[in-house]
Design a protein around this motif. Sequence first.
Motif, PDB file in Angstrom:
ATOM      1  N   ASP A  65     -13.761  77.172-101.195  1.00  0.00           N
ATOM      2  CA  ASP A  65     -14.444  76.052-100.552  1.00  0.00           C
ATOM      3  C   ASP A  65     -14.093  74.823-101.379  1.00  0.00           C
ATOM      4  N   THR A  66     -13.320  73.943-100.805  1.00  0.00           N
ATOM      5  CA  THR A  66     -12.818  72.780-101.541  1.00  0.00           C
ATOM      6  C   THR A  66     -13.932  71.792-101.883  1.00  0.00           C
ATOM      7  N   ILE A  67     -15.055  71.876-101.212  1.00  0.00           N
ATOM      8  CA  ILE A  67     -16.149  70.934-101.467  1.00  0.00           C
ATOM      9  C   ILE A  67     -16.827  71.231-102.796  1.00  0.00           C
ATOM     10  N   ASP A  68     -17.112  72.516-103.064  1.00  0.00           N
ATOM     11  CA  ASP A  68     -17.802  72.847-104.319  1.00  0.00           C
ATOM     12  C   ASP A  68     -16.976  73.721-105.267  1.00  0.00           C
ATOM     13  N   ASP A  69     -15.707  73.919-104.938  1.00  0.00           N
ATOM     14  CA  ASP A  69     -14.770  74.658-105.793  1.00  0.00           C
ATOM     15  C   ASP A  69     -15.226  76.090-106.103  1.00  0.00           C
ATOM     16  N   THR A  70     -15.884  76.739-105.142  1.00  0.00           N
ATOM     17  CA  THR A  70     -16.247  78.148-105.279  1.00  0.00           C
ATOM     18  C   THR A  70     -15.572  78.918-104.147  1.00  0.00           C
ATOM     19  N   HIS A  71     -15.469  80.219-104.324  1.00  0.00           N
ATOM     20  CA  HIS A  71     -14.913  81.062-103.261  1.00  0.00           C
ATOM     21  C   HIS A  71     -16.070  81.585-102.414  1.00  0.00           C
ATOM     22  N   LYS A  72     -15.873  81.541-101.091  1.00  0.00           N
ATOM     23  CA  LYS A  72     -16.909  81.992-100.175  1.00  0.00           C
ATOM     24  C   LYS A  72     -16.314  82.972 -99.174  1.00  0.00           C
ATOM     25  N   SER A  73     -17.113  83.987 -98.866  1.00  0.00           N
ATOM     26  CA  SER A  73     -16.671  84.990 -97.898  1.00  0.00           C
ATOM     27  C   SER A  73     -17.320  84.724 -96.550  1.00  0.00           C
ATOM     28  N   PRO A 111      -5.946  70.757-101.313  1.00  0.00           N
ATOM     29  CA  PRO A 111      -7.378  70.996-101.507  1.00  0.00           C
ATOM     30  C   PRO A 111      -8.169  69.801-102.043  1.00  0.00           C
ATOM     31  N   GLU A 112      -7.618  69.073-102.988  1.00  0.00           N
ATOM     32  CA  GLU A 112      -8.373  67.930-103.535  1.00  0.00           C
ATOM     33  C   GLU A 112      -8.557  66.827-102.488  1.00  0.00           C
ATOM     34  N   LEU A 113      -7.604  66.715-101.561  1.00  0.00           N
ATOM     35  CA  LEU A 113      -7.748  65.736-100.481  1.00  0.00           C
ATOM     36  C   LEU A 113      -8.638  66.265 -99.356  1.00  0.00           C
ATOM     37  N   MET A 114      -8.680  67.580 -99.207  1.00  0.00           N
ATOM     38  CA  MET A 114      -9.644  68.184 -98.275  1.00  0.00           C
ATOM     39  C   MET A 114     -11.061  67.866 -98.746  1.00  0.00           C
ATOM     40  N   LYS A 115     -11.296  68.037-100.036  1.00  0.00           N
ATOM     41  CA  LYS A 115     -12.615  67.745-100.604  1.00  0.00           C
ATOM     42  C   LYS A 115     -12.985  66.281-100.368  1.00  0.00           C
ATOM     43  N   LYS A 116     -12.046  65.396-100.622  1.00  0.00           N
ATOM     44  CA  LYS A 116     -12.289  63.966-100.433  1.00  0.00           C
ATOM     45  C   LYS A 116     -12.650  63.665 -98.978  1.00  0.00           C
ATOM     46  N   ALA A 150     -13.881  65.771 -96.712  1.00  0.00           N
ATOM     47  CA  ALA A 150     -15.167  66.393 -96.383  1.00  0.00           C
ATOM     48  C   ALA A 150     -16.338  65.546 -96.881  1.00  0.00           C
ATOM     49  N   ILE A 151     -16.194  64.984 -98.058  1.00  0.00           N
ATOM     50  CA  ILE A 151     -17.251  64.134 -98.610  1.00  0.00           C
ATOM     51  C   ILE A 151     -17.328  62.820 -97.838  1.00  0.00           C
ATOM     52  N   GLU A 152     -16.176  62.244 -97.555  1.00  0.00           N
ATOM     53  CA  GLU A 152     -16.122  60.978 -96.810  1.00  0.00           C
ATOM     54  C   GLU A 152     -16.774  61.102 -95.433  1.00  0.00           C
ATOM     55  N   LEU A 153     -16.497  62.208 -94.735  1.00  0.00           N
ATOM     56  CA  LEU A 153     -17.017  62.403 -93.382  1.00  0.00           C
ATOM     57  C   LEU A 153     -18.366  63.127 -93.353  1.00  0.00           C
ATOM     58  N   LYS A 154     -18.851  63.510 -94.548  1.00  0.00           N
ATOM     59  CA  LYS A 154     -20.132  64.216 -94.669  1.00  0.00           C
ATOM     60  C   LYS A 154     -20.136  65.524 -93.872  1.00  0.00           C
ATOM     61  N   TYR A 155     -19.105  66.328 -94.090  1.00  0.00           N
ATOM     62  CA  TYR A 155     -19.050  67.627 -93.422  1.00  0.00           C
ATOM     63  C   TYR A 155     -20.286  68.446 -93.800  1.00  0.00           C
ATOM     64  N   PRO A 156     -21.059  68.923 -92.816  1.00  0.00           N
ATOM     65  CA  PRO A 156     -22.205  69.772 -93.101  1.00  0.00           C
ATOM     66  C   PRO A 156     -21.826  71.259 -93.102  1.00  0.00           C
ATOM     67  N   PHE A 157     -20.564  71.525 -93.328  1.00  0.00           N
ATOM     68  CA  PHE A 157     -20.033  72.887 -93.321  1.00  0.00           C
ATOM     69  C   PHE A 157     -19.006  73.004 -94.436  1.00  0.00           C
ATOM     70  N   PRO A 158     -18.756  74.232 -94.899  1.00  0.00           N
ATOM     71  CA  PRO A 158     -17.713  74.423 -95.906  1.00  0.00           C
ATOM     72  C   PRO A 158     -16.341  74.101 -95.321  1.00  0.00           C
ATOM     73  N   TYR A 159     -15.458  73.592 -96.182  1.00  0.00           N
ATOM     74  CA  TYR A 159     -14.079  73.280 -95.786  1.00  0.00           C
ATOM     75  C   TYR A 159     -13.191  74.142 -96.674  1.00  0.00           C
ATOM     76  N   LEU A 160     -12.747  75.259 -96.124  1.00  0.00           N
ATOM     77  CA  LEU A 160     -12.056  76.293 -96.884  1.00  0.00           C
ATOM     78  C   LEU A 160     -10.537  76.127 -96.824  1.00  0.00           C
ATOM     79  N   TYR A 161      -9.895  76.520 -97.923  1.00  0.00           N
ATOM     80  CA  TYR A 161      -8.442  76.413 -98.029  1.00  0.00           C
ATOM     81  C   TYR A 161      -7.825  77.803 -97.955  1.00  0.00           C
ATOM     82  N   ASP A 162      -6.976  78.009 -96.956  1.00  0.00           N
ATOM     83  CA  ASP A 162      -6.282  79.265 -96.705  1.00  0.00           C
ATOM     84  C   ASP A 162      -4.858  79.149 -97.265  1.00  0.00           C
ATOM     85  N   GLU A 163      -4.742  79.254 -98.557  1.00  0.00           N
ATOM     86  CA  GLU A 163      -3.464  79.009 -99.244  1.00  0.00           C
ATOM     87  C   GLU A 163      -2.345  79.927 -98.772  1.00  0.00           C
TER      88      GLU A 163
END
Length: 185
Positions: free
Chosen positions: A22-30, A89-94, A96-109
Amino acid sequence: MALTPSNMLPLGTVAPKFKLLDTIDDTHKSLDELVGDKGTLIMFICNHCPFVIHVNKELVKLANDFINQGIKCIAISSNDVGNYPQDRPELMKKKAIELKYPFPYLYDETQEVAKAYDAACTPDFFLFNKNLELVYTGQLDDSRPGNGIPVTGKDLRSAIESLIHKTSINPNQKPSMGCNIKWIT
């Protein structure tokens, strides 16, 4: 921008499991951690696609409208960041914060999740019931960049409302349309 339709995964398909950053909080989520009590909407999106940019505000509004009704939303970006660095990922986080995503934004590397879902485009939507069975895989609405039709989310909203209220969801679903997922070559 190449217009690509979604592949329309068969209804009833069980959601493939995953664990992603999850690029927003830098944790892995299932997936198991993120499911909703009544349903789960998985959206394949990215930062740079004009089709996603066109609907971003509606995605935020839709998620906020249904989060307290048992529907959880999950956004996943699977694009090749080597050739499309704006989706890193770092731009995904940016974003998500800018648009106030109320959901996780996950990176599928590895792009394994996009392949498991047979995702083809951004945005691509997969709505699952509480048992993680696919009930809707179609478009947000008829709006596309430049076509003059307002973004309302009516098709996806109708499917979510039907899921919440346990009424039948129209099985004739129009594919989503957008930029193709940028596959690693």
